[in-house]
Design a protein around this motif. Structure first.
Motif, PDB file in Angstrom:
ATOM      1  N   ASP A   1      52.296  -7.924  -5.309  1.00 38.99           N
ATOM      2  CA  ASP A   1      51.415  -8.406  -6.375  1.00 38.99           C
ATOM      3  C   ASP A   1      51.831  -9.810  -6.813  1.00 38.99           C
ATOM      4  O   ASP A   1      50.982 -10.671  -7.065  1.00 38.99           O
ATOM      5  CB  ASP A   1      51.463  -7.455  -7.575  1.00 38.99           C
ATOM      6  N   ALA A   2      53.145 -10.024  -6.915  1.00 39.35           N
ATOM      7  CA  ALA A   2      53.647 -11.322  -7.342  1.00 39.35           C
ATOM      8  C   ALA A   2      53.292 -12.411  -6.335  1.00 39.35           C
ATOM      9  O   ALA A   2      52.904 -13.518  -6.708  1.00 39.35           O
ATOM     10  CB  ALA A   2      55.157 -11.257  -7.540  1.00 39.35           C
ATOM     11  N   VAL A   3      53.414 -12.084  -5.061  1.00 38.20           N
ATOM     12  CA  VAL A   3      53.101 -13.054  -4.015  1.00 38.20           C
ATOM     13  C   VAL A   3      51.621 -13.396  -4.026  1.00 38.20           C
ATOM     14  O   VAL A   3      51.235 -14.569  -3.883  1.00 38.20           O
ATOM     15  CB  VAL A   3      53.534 -12.511  -2.643  1.00 38.20           C
TER      16      VAL A   3
ATOM     17  N   VAL B   1      59.993 -14.690   1.611  1.00 34.80           N
ATOM     18  CA  VAL B   1      59.313 -15.658   2.470  1.00 34.80           C
ATOM     19  C   VAL B   1      58.388 -14.932   3.437  1.00 34.80           C
ATOM     20  O   VAL B   1      57.249 -15.366   3.669  1.00 34.80           O
ATOM     21  CB  VAL B   1      60.338 -16.512   3.239  1.00 34.80           C
ATOM     22  N   SER B   2      58.843 -13.815   3.991  1.00 36.56           N
ATOM     23  CA  SER B   2      58.011 -13.048   4.920  1.00 36.56           C
ATOM     24  C   SER B   2      56.760 -12.518   4.227  1.00 36.56           C
ATOM     25  O   SER B   2      55.667 -12.525   4.810  1.00 36.56           O
ATOM     26  CB  SER B   2      58.814 -11.886   5.507  1.00 36.56           C
ATOM     27  N   ALA B   3      56.916 -12.070   3.001  1.00 35.91           N
ATOM     28  CA  ALA B   3      55.769 -11.556   2.252  1.00 35.91           C
ATOM     29  C   ALA B   3      54.758 -12.658   1.981  1.00 35.91           C
ATOM     30  O   ALA B   3      53.539 -12.455   2.105  1.00 35.91           O
ATOM     31  CB  ALA B   3      56.242 -10.931   0.936  1.00 35.91           C
ATOM     32  N   LEU B   4      55.252 -13.842   1.608  1.00 37.03           N
ATOM     33  CA  LEU B   4      54.337 -14.956   1.343  1.00 37.03           C
ATOM     34  C   LEU B   4      53.685 -15.431   2.633  1.00 37.03           C
ATOM     35  O   LEU B   4      52.480 -15.723   2.657  1.00 37.03           O
ATOM     36  CB  LEU B   4      55.098 -16.104   0.675  1.00 37.03           C
TER      37      LEU B   4
ATOM     38  N   ASP C   1      47.320 -17.430  -5.354  1.00 35.62           N
ATOM     39  CA  ASP C   1      46.130 -17.783  -6.129  1.00 35.62           C
ATOM     40  C   ASP C   1      46.404 -18.925  -7.105  1.00 35.62           C
ATOM     41  O   ASP C   1      45.593 -19.846  -7.258  1.00 35.62           O
ATOM     42  CB  ASP C   1      45.631 -16.567  -6.917  1.00 35.62           C
ATOM     43  N   THR C   2      47.561 -18.865  -7.748  1.00 41.86           N
ATOM     44  CA  THR C   2      47.868 -19.827  -8.806  1.00 41.86           C
ATOM     45  C   THR C   2      48.399 -21.150  -8.279  1.00 41.86           C
ATOM     46  O   THR C   2      47.958 -22.225  -8.704  1.00 41.86           O
ATOM     47  CB  THR C   2      48.911 -19.236  -9.786  1.00 41.86           C
ATOM     48  N   VAL C   3      49.334 -21.071  -7.344  1.00 38.10           N
ATOM     49  CA  VAL C   3      50.042 -22.278  -6.908  1.00 38.10           C
ATOM     50  C   VAL C   3      49.436 -22.880  -5.646  1.00 38.10           C
ATOM     51  O   VAL C   3      49.134 -24.073  -5.600  1.00 38.10           O
ATOM     52  CB  VAL C   3      51.535 -21.962  -6.687  1.00 38.10           C
ATOM     53  N   VAL C   4      49.270 -22.069  -4.602  1.00 39.10           N
ATOM     54  CA  VAL C   4      48.812 -22.607  -3.324  1.00 39.10           C
ATOM     55  C   VAL C   4      47.327 -22.968  -3.375  1.00 39.10           C
ATOM     56  O   VAL C   4      46.930 -24.084  -3.020  1.00 39.10           O
ATOM     57  CB  VAL C   4      49.088 -21.612  -2.184  1.00 39.10           C
TER      58      VAL C   4
ATOM     59  N   ALA D   1      57.611 -16.538 -14.860  1.00 40.48           N
ATOM     60  CA  ALA D   1      58.037 -15.662 -13.786  1.00 40.48           C
ATOM     61  C   ALA D   1      56.835 -15.306 -12.929  1.00 40.48           C
ATOM     62  O   ALA D   1      55.795 -14.910 -13.430  1.00 40.48           O
ATOM     63  CB  ALA D   1      58.662 -14.386 -14.360  1.00 40.48           C
ATOM     64  N   VAL D   2      56.981 -15.431 -11.642  1.00 39.95           N
ATOM     65  CA  VAL D   2      55.893 -15.092 -10.726  1.00 39.95           C
ATOM     66  C   VAL D   2      55.552 -13.611 -10.820  1.00 39.95           C
ATOM     67  O   VAL D   2      54.405 -13.215 -10.651  1.00 39.95           O
ATOM     68  CB  VAL D   2      56.290 -15.456  -9.281  1.00 39.95           C
ATOM     69  N   ASP D   3      56.562 -12.804 -11.132  1.00 37.28           N
ATOM     70  CA  ASP D   3      56.326 -11.376 -11.158  1.00 37.28           C
ATOM     71  C   ASP D   3      55.728 -10.910 -12.482  1.00 37.28           C
ATOM     72  O   ASP D   3      55.475  -9.732 -12.668  1.00 37.28           O
ATOM     73  CB  ASP D   3      57.635 -10.612 -10.910  1.00 37.28           C
ATOM     74  N   GLY D   4      55.515 -11.840 -13.393  1.00 35.91           N
ATOM     75  CA  GLY D   4      54.927 -11.478 -14.670  1.00 35.91           C
ATOM     76  C   GLY D   4      55.893 -10.887 -15.644  1.00 35.91           C
ATOM     77  O   GLY D   4      55.525 -10.482 -16.747  1.00 35.91           O
TER      78      GLY D   4
END
Length: 233
Positions: free
Chosen positions: A209-211, A17-20, A216-219, A229-232
């Motif tokens: 990278d995942a965040v 959450v902090s990273a996002l 880019d994709t969701v927000v 998977a968000v992390d690919g």
């Protein structure tokens, strides 16, 4: 947009959450953030904490009793969450209704693959979303790490901080493993909204990278639908 981060104790939800939050703020996107249970603000959360530390008799043995306390904690700020969403904030939640659903299913011994269709999960759904009016999240993110990794983090946290002694749920490794499977079942069924899976067991750079991809994709992209998977991975 309301984004709920879910996962067992020690999965690293706060880190994610902090990273996002940092990524969104760097792009000048307004953020509101809430972590549940709200132990410092809510009497319901405080009662649940007391039960988890053996101070409320046999209350902790009641699946529905504990779930109700956690639900009432969220209900206290349900209108605020909806208002932030309506005002254009990205609302980041560290635990939300799916936490109640997954832990309740695990405590009742529901097979993880059947969690989304189980009676107790439907009861949580009705209680929180229908009866108490908690807003349904737009996206839910499962922070998925092996339960042994998560339990190791919980143990180290308790050893380094005597104010964060492990509670009854955290000490029960079997419960954590069953809850993780319940979460995976909810995610696979896309319970209540689109789910994404985020692996938080590897390199912190991978998380960054995942965040970024998630934003880019969701927000920004508005693509809430996703079981990838968000992390690919």
């Amino acid at each position: 947009m309301i984004i709920a981060f879910e996962g067992i104790d020690g999965a690293g939800k706060n880190t994610c959450v902090s990273a996002l939050e940092a990524e969104l703020l760097s792009r000048e996107i307004p953020v509101a953030r809430v972590a549940f249970p709200r132990y410092e603000q809510s009497v319901h959360a405080q009662l649940a904490a007391a039960a988890l530390h053996g101070e409320m008799g046999d209350l902790v043995d009641s699946v529905h009793g504990m779930a109700t306390l956690f639900a009432l904690d969220r209900a206290e700020v349900a209108a605020d969450l909806a208002d932030f969403d309506a005002d254009g904030y990205v609302v980041l939640l560290d635990r939300y209704v799916a936490s109640n659903a997954a832990y309740s299913a695990a405590r009742q011994g529901v097979d993880g693959s059947d969690a989304a269709a189980s009676e107790v999960v439907q009861w949580v759904d009705d209680l929180e979303f229908t009866d108490l009016g908690c807003p349904v999240p737009d996206v839910q993110v499962l922070v998925d790490v092996p339960d042994d990794v998560a339990s190791g983090r919980v143990s180290r946290r308790a050893e380094s901080d005597d104010t964060r002694a492990a509670d009854a749920y955290e000490r029960d490794g079997g419960l954590q493993a069953r809850t993780l499977e319940a979460y995976r079942g909810l995610a696979a069924a896309q319970w209540r909204s689109p789910w994404w899976t985020l692996d938080n067991s590897g390199d912190p750079a991978d998380l960054e990278d995942a965040v970024s991809t998630f934003v880019d994709t969701v927000v920004l992209g508005g693509d809430g639908a996703g079981d990838g998977a968000v992390d690919g991975a």
